[in-house]
Design a protein around this motif. Structure first.
Motif, short mmCIF file in Angstrom:
data_model
loop_
_atom_site.label_atom_id
_atom_site.label_comp_id
_atom_site.label_asym_id
_atom_site.label_seq_id
_atom_site.Cartn_x
_atom_site.Cartn_y
_atom_site.Cartn_z
N ALA A 174 -11.19 21.97 -33.08
CA ALA A 174 -12.29 22.93 -32.99
C ALA A 174 -13.59 22.17 -33.25
CB ALA A 174 -12.09 24.06 -33.99
N ASP A 185 -17.20 30.49 -32.75
CA ASP A 185 -16.55 31.70 -32.25
C ASP A 185 -15.12 31.77 -32.79
OD1 ASP A 185 -15.26 29.71 -30.85
OD2 ASP A 185 -15.47 30.66 -28.88
N ARG A 197 -19.77 19.45 -34.79
CA ARG A 197 -19.95 19.12 -33.38
C ARG A 197 -20.04 17.60 -33.21
NH1 ARG A 197 -18.94 19.58 -28.39
NH2 ARG A 197 -20.50 20.38 -26.93
N ARG A 251 -18.74 22.33 -20.86
CA ARG A 251 -19.01 21.78 -22.19
C ARG A 251 -19.45 20.31 -22.16
NH1 ARG A 251 -18.49 26.65 -22.21
NH2 ARG A 251 -17.25 27.85 -23.70
N HIS A 271 -14.70 23.42 -27.73
CA HIS A 271 -15.99 23.83 -28.29
C HIS A 271 -16.29 25.25 -27.81
CE1 HIS A 271 -20.09 23.91 -29.65
NE2 HIS A 271 -20.54 24.09 -28.41
N ASP A 272 -16.19 26.22 -28.73
CA ASP A 272 -16.43 27.62 -28.42
C ASP A 272 -15.61 28.08 -27.21
OD1 ASP A 272 -18.14 27.81 -30.56
OD2 ASP A 272 -19.97 27.62 -29.37
N GLU A 273 -14.30 27.93 -27.34
CA GLU A 273 -13.36 28.27 -26.26
C GLU A 273 -12.47 29.45 -26.65
OE1 GLU A 273 -13.52 27.15 -23.38
OE2 GLU A 273 -14.10 25.05 -23.31
N ASP A 277 -10.61 21.35 -37.75
CA ASP A 277 -12.01 21.77 -37.68
C ASP A 277 -12.92 20.57 -37.93
OD1 ASP A 277 -12.44 24.74 -37.29
OD2 ASP A 277 -10.92 24.78 -38.88
N CYS A 333 -17.21 24.75 -33.53
CA CYS A 333 -17.09 26.09 -32.96
C CYS A 333 -17.77 27.15 -33.83
CB CYS A 333 -15.61 26.44 -32.79
SG CYS A 333 -14.77 25.42 -31.57
N THR A 383 -12.38 30.37 -31.65
CA THR A 383 -11.49 29.31 -31.16
C THR A 383 -10.42 28.94 -32.18
OG1 THR A 383 -13.19 28.36 -29.71
CG2 THR A 383 -11.39 26.91 -30.37
#
Length: 231
Positions: free
Chosen positions: A45, A50, A68, A214, A12-14, A65, A48, A52
């Motif tokens: 993902a 960003d 969340r 996270r 998650h947003d990595e 993908d 996300c 990632t």
């Protein structure tokens, strides 16, 4: 005998760390006694916003993908995707490993897990080491080592360092859709179902001590609680 292996990485947003994670996983898979076409890396993902997904694709990972959903569901969906990639390999011959996007696995990670699988174990629960304690107060590293000693047969469970035979994973019902603790829940269920879980002291991965973690009840929260003296 294990005929294929897949590594699932929820993220998650990595975007800042996922490329290094995937590179380390690829190195580990390359040293495993398996043909390259039967080795897969799946990055989930998880909602996300960003880079990632793009970074993971650039590193030749399969990217799933999803909106969340949280780490438990993300791991479960990643495993399901991995098993679809390995269609034609019976579950007893498929090894499913899991790590985290802020984690670096050692080159011998998969090879060691497969060796334990060949010895008859259905799962391998490894340990974690912090690569950089500078984000935490001085002395916390020593306190962590005293509070959570590592010996062969330890009781630690980390989604960042876990492997399981697909047949055992299916029998145990897979990762539950929890926001944290899905790793411990799976291992507990594996044990209840009579599957052999190897808990080696000599197979650690390097993970982060960051504060912006996270999973709400994961390793970062444990370090926060340890720092505050609540565990």
């Amino acid at each position: 005998m294990i005929r294929a292996a897949a590594v699932v990485v929820p993220a998650h947003d990595e975007g800042a760390s996922v490329a290094a994670c995937v590179a380390a996983v690829h190195r580990s898979l390359a040293l495993a006694p398996l043909p390259p076409h039967r080795c897969h890396v799946v990055v989930v993902a998880d909602g996300c916003h960003d880079t990632t997904a793009a970074a993971a694709r650039l590193m030749d990972a399969h990217v799933l993908d999803v909106p969340r959903v949280g780490v438990g569901t993300a791991r479960a969906e990643g495993v399901q995707y991995a098993m679809e990639l390995c269609t034609g390999v019976r579950p007893g011959a498929l090894w499913l490993a899991s790590t985290d996007a802020d984690t670096l696995v050692p080159p011998w990670w998969i090879s060691s897990q497969l060796r334990y699988a060949e010895e008859g174990h259905d799962a391998v629960a490894g340990t974690v080491e912090v690569g950089d304690w500078s984000l935490r107060p001085e002395g916390l590293a020593a306190h962590f080592a005293r509070r959570f000693p590592v010996t062969d047969g330890h009781a630690h469970v980390h989604g960042a360092n876990l492997g399981v035979r697909a047949s055992a994973y299916i029998d145990a019902g897979g990762f539950p859709g929890l926001v944290s603790g899905e790793d411990r829940a799976l291992v507990e269920r594996l044990t209840v179902r009579g599957h052999a879980v190897r808990r080696p002291a000599d197979l650690p991965v390097l993970t982060s001590a960051r504060r912006a973690f996270r999973a709400p009840g994961g390793f970062g929260r444990l370090l926060d609680d340890l720092e505050q003296g609540s565990v």
